[in-house]
Write a protein that holds these residues in place. Structure first.
Motif, mmCIF file in Angstrom:
data_model
loop_
_atom_site.group_PDB
_atom_site.id
_atom_site.type_symbol
_atom_site.label_atom_id
_atom_site.label_comp_id
_atom_site.label_asym_id
_atom_site.label_seq_id
_atom_site.Cartn_x
_atom_site.Cartn_y
_atom_site.Cartn_z
ATOM 1 N N ALA A 120 0.835 -1.202 0.000
ATOM 2 C CA ALA A 120 0.000 0.000 0.000
ATOM 3 C C ALA A 120 0.871 1.254 0.000
ATOM 4 N N GLN A 121 0.486 2.237 -0.826
ATOM 5 C CA GLN A 121 1.273 3.462 -0.928
ATOM 6 C C GLN A 121 0.494 4.689 -0.473
ATOM 7 N N SER A 122 -0.663 4.465 0.096
ATOM 8 C CA SER A 122 -1.421 5.602 0.611
ATOM 9 C C SER A 122 -0.887 5.944 1.996
ATOM 10 N N GLY A 123 -1.060 7.170 2.402
ATOM 11 C CA GLY A 123 -0.608 7.579 3.725
ATOM 12 C C GLY A 123 0.893 7.641 3.849
ATOM 13 N N ARG A 124 1.535 8.276 2.876
ATOM 14 C CA ARG A 124 3.003 8.332 2.871
ATOM 15 C C ARG A 124 3.553 9.008 4.126
ATOM 16 N N THR A 125 2.853 10.027 4.654
ATOM 17 C CA THR A 125 3.321 10.709 5.870
ATOM 18 C C THR A 125 3.311 9.742 7.043
ATOM 19 N N ARG A 126 2.242 8.982 7.168
ATOM 20 C CA ARG A 126 2.146 7.979 8.238
ATOM 21 C C ARG A 126 3.243 6.935 8.083
ATOM 22 N N GLU A 127 3.446 6.468 6.857
ATOM 23 C CA GLU A 127 4.475 5.471 6.572
ATOM 24 C C GLU A 127 5.855 5.977 6.980
ATOM 25 N N MET A 128 6.173 7.211 6.589
ATOM 26 C CA MET A 128 7.491 7.764 6.912
ATOM 27 C C MET A 128 7.656 7.962 8.421
ATOM 28 N N ALA A 129 6.581 8.373 9.097
ATOM 29 C CA ALA A 129 6.657 8.558 10.550
ATOM 30 C C ALA A 129 6.891 7.221 11.251
ATOM 31 N N LEU A 130 6.162 6.189 10.830
ATOM 32 C CA LEU A 130 6.355 4.863 11.418
ATOM 33 C C LEU A 130 7.757 4.335 11.109
ATOM 34 N N PHE A 131 8.206 4.528 9.872
ATOM 35 C CA PHE A 131 9.545 4.071 9.490
ATOM 36 C C PHE A 131 10.593 4.772 10.358
ATOM 37 N N ALA A 132 10.459 6.065 10.536
ATOM 38 C CA ALA A 132 11.418 6.812 11.363
ATOM 39 C C ALA A 132 11.368 6.335 12.815
ATOM 40 N N GLY A 133 10.183 6.108 13.334
ATOM 41 C CA GLY A 133 10.051 5.654 14.717
ATOM 42 C C GLY A 133 10.667 4.283 14.950
ATOM 43 N N PHE A 134 10.317 3.329 14.084
ATOM 44 C CA PHE A 134 10.871 1.989 14.240
ATOM 45 C C PHE A 134 12.371 1.970 13.928
ATOM 46 N N SER A 135 12.810 2.811 13.011
ATOM 47 C CA SER A 135 14.237 2.907 12.718
ATOM 48 C C SER A 135 14.996 3.475 13.911
ATOM 49 N N ALA A 136 14.375 4.414 14.615
ATOM 50 C CA ALA A 136 15.011 4.979 15.811
ATOM 51 C C ALA A 136 15.164 3.901 16.893
ATOM 52 N N ILE A 137 14.156 3.053 17.048
ATOM 53 C CA ILE A 137 14.273 1.944 18.006
ATOM 54 C C ILE A 137 15.394 1.004 17.565
ATOM 55 N N GLY A 138 15.462 0.718 16.265
ATOM 56 C CA GLY A 138 16.547 -0.108 15.737
ATOM 57 C C GLY A 138 17.908 0.542 15.960
ATOM 58 N N LEU A 139 17.967 1.861 15.815
ATOM 59 C CA LEU A 139 19.207 2.596 16.058
ATOM 60 C C LEU A 139 19.655 2.411 17.514
ATOM 61 N N VAL A 140 18.715 2.482 18.452
ATOM 62 C CA VAL A 140 19.046 2.302 19.874
ATOM 63 C C VAL A 140 19.536 0.866 20.121
ATOM 64 N N ILE A 141 18.864 -0.109 19.525
ATOM 65 C CA ILE A 141 19.293 -1.506 19.680
ATOM 66 C C ILE A 141 20.707 -1.681 19.124
ATOM 67 N N GLU A 142 20.905 -1.235 17.894
ATOM 68 C CA GLU A 142 22.192 -1.387 17.210
ATOM 69 C C GLU A 142 23.324 -0.718 17.984
ATOM 70 N N ASN A 143 23.110 0.525 18.347
ATOM 71 C CA ASN A 143 24.176 1.272 19.006
ATOM 72 C C ASN A 143 24.268 0.950 20.493
ATOM 73 N N GLY A 144 23.209 0.369 21.062
ATOM 74 C CA GLY A 144 23.288 -0.110 22.439
ATOM 75 C C GLY A 144 24.285 -1.250 22.576
ATOM 76 N N VAL A 145 24.323 -2.126 21.589
ATOM 77 C CA VAL A 145 25.304 -3.217 21.592
ATOM 78 C C VAL A 145 26.719 -2.633 21.534
ATOM 79 N N LEU A 146 26.922 -1.687 20.624
ATOM 80 C CA LEU A 146 28.245 -1.063 20.486
ATOM 81 C C LEU A 146 28.619 -0.288 21.749
ATOM 82 N N TYR A 147 27.666 0.439 22.323
ATOM 83 C CA TYR A 147 27.910 1.206 23.547
ATOM 84 C C TYR A 147 28.329 0.272 24.689
ATOM 85 N N THR A 148 27.596 -0.842 24.845
ATOM 86 C CA THR A 148 27.900 -1.796 25.915
ATOM 87 C C THR A 148 29.300 -2.387 25.742
ATOM 88 N N ALA A 149 29.646 -2.760 24.516
ATOM 89 C CA ALA A 149 30.972 -3.328 24.272
ATOM 90 C C ALA A 149 32.067 -2.293 24.511
#
Length: 182
Positions: free
Chosen positions: A76-105
């Motif tokens: 589905a390509q409707s609601g591009r603003t919603r899609e981008m907001a969700l992508f940014a939000g979930f990507s930010a959580i992924g960023l915390v996971i990814e860099n949390g591993v590096l931070y801990t090490a």
């Protein structure tokens, strides 16, 4: 053996195709992420986690384009603003996971050499990828609902047509007896 969305085999094949496309885009994202990370680490004096966050943000932007226009272009390509907001939000959580591993090490265990930083950055990317795959396919790039059959169309498959009856075969007439010569 069928399910609502098609046969189990069709669903598995679809998931394999999706994982392959996600992997292709993600593979490019990993190259961008590690490339930018190492470029920043070798050309600046930024701390390891800050360099990693910048590299992750660049990779997220690259990945959005790949996911929207390649891996999930059929979604589905409707609601591009919603899609981008969700992508940014979930990507930010992924960023915390990814860099949390590096931070801990780096700061928890003191493993901050160039090789260790790349290894733990890669482990963090892998860990975050599992979360990203699930969240992007579930929330961001939703599958389109199956196309409904036209009104009046049968929902069950049509049964095989009954065999056409063959005409009965008539027995051949008996030969006429020959006249007697007496």
């Amino acid at each position: 053996m069928s399910t609502q969305g098609g046969s189990v085999l069709e669903r598995v094949r679809g998931l394999v195709r999706e994982v392959a496309k996600f992997g292709a885009v993600g593979g490019l994202g990993v190259l961008v992420n590690l490339g930018v990370f190492n470029l920043i680490r070798h050309t600046t004096d930024l701390q390891v986690v800050r360099a990693s966050v910048i590299a992750t943000v660049v990779a997220i932007a690259t990945n959005y384009l790949g996911f929207r226009y390649y891996a999930y272009r059929d979604r589905a390509q409707s609601g591009r603003t919603r899609e981008m907001a969700l992508f940014a939000g979930f990507s930010a959580i992924g960023l915390v996971i990814e860099n949390g591993v590096l931070y801990t090490a780096t700061y928890g265990f003191g493993w901050d050499g160039p090789l260790a930083s790349n290894v733990f950055k890669f482990i963090g990317i892998g860990t975050a990828t599992v979360f990203r795959f699930w969240s992007y396919r579930t929330w961001v790039f939703k599958a389109l609902p199956p196309v409904a059959p036209p009104v009046g169309a049968a929902t069950e498959p049509m049964p095989d047509p009954a065999p056409v009856p063959r005409p009965e075969r008539r027995p051949e007439p008996l030969p006429e007896p020959e006249p007697a010569n007496n």
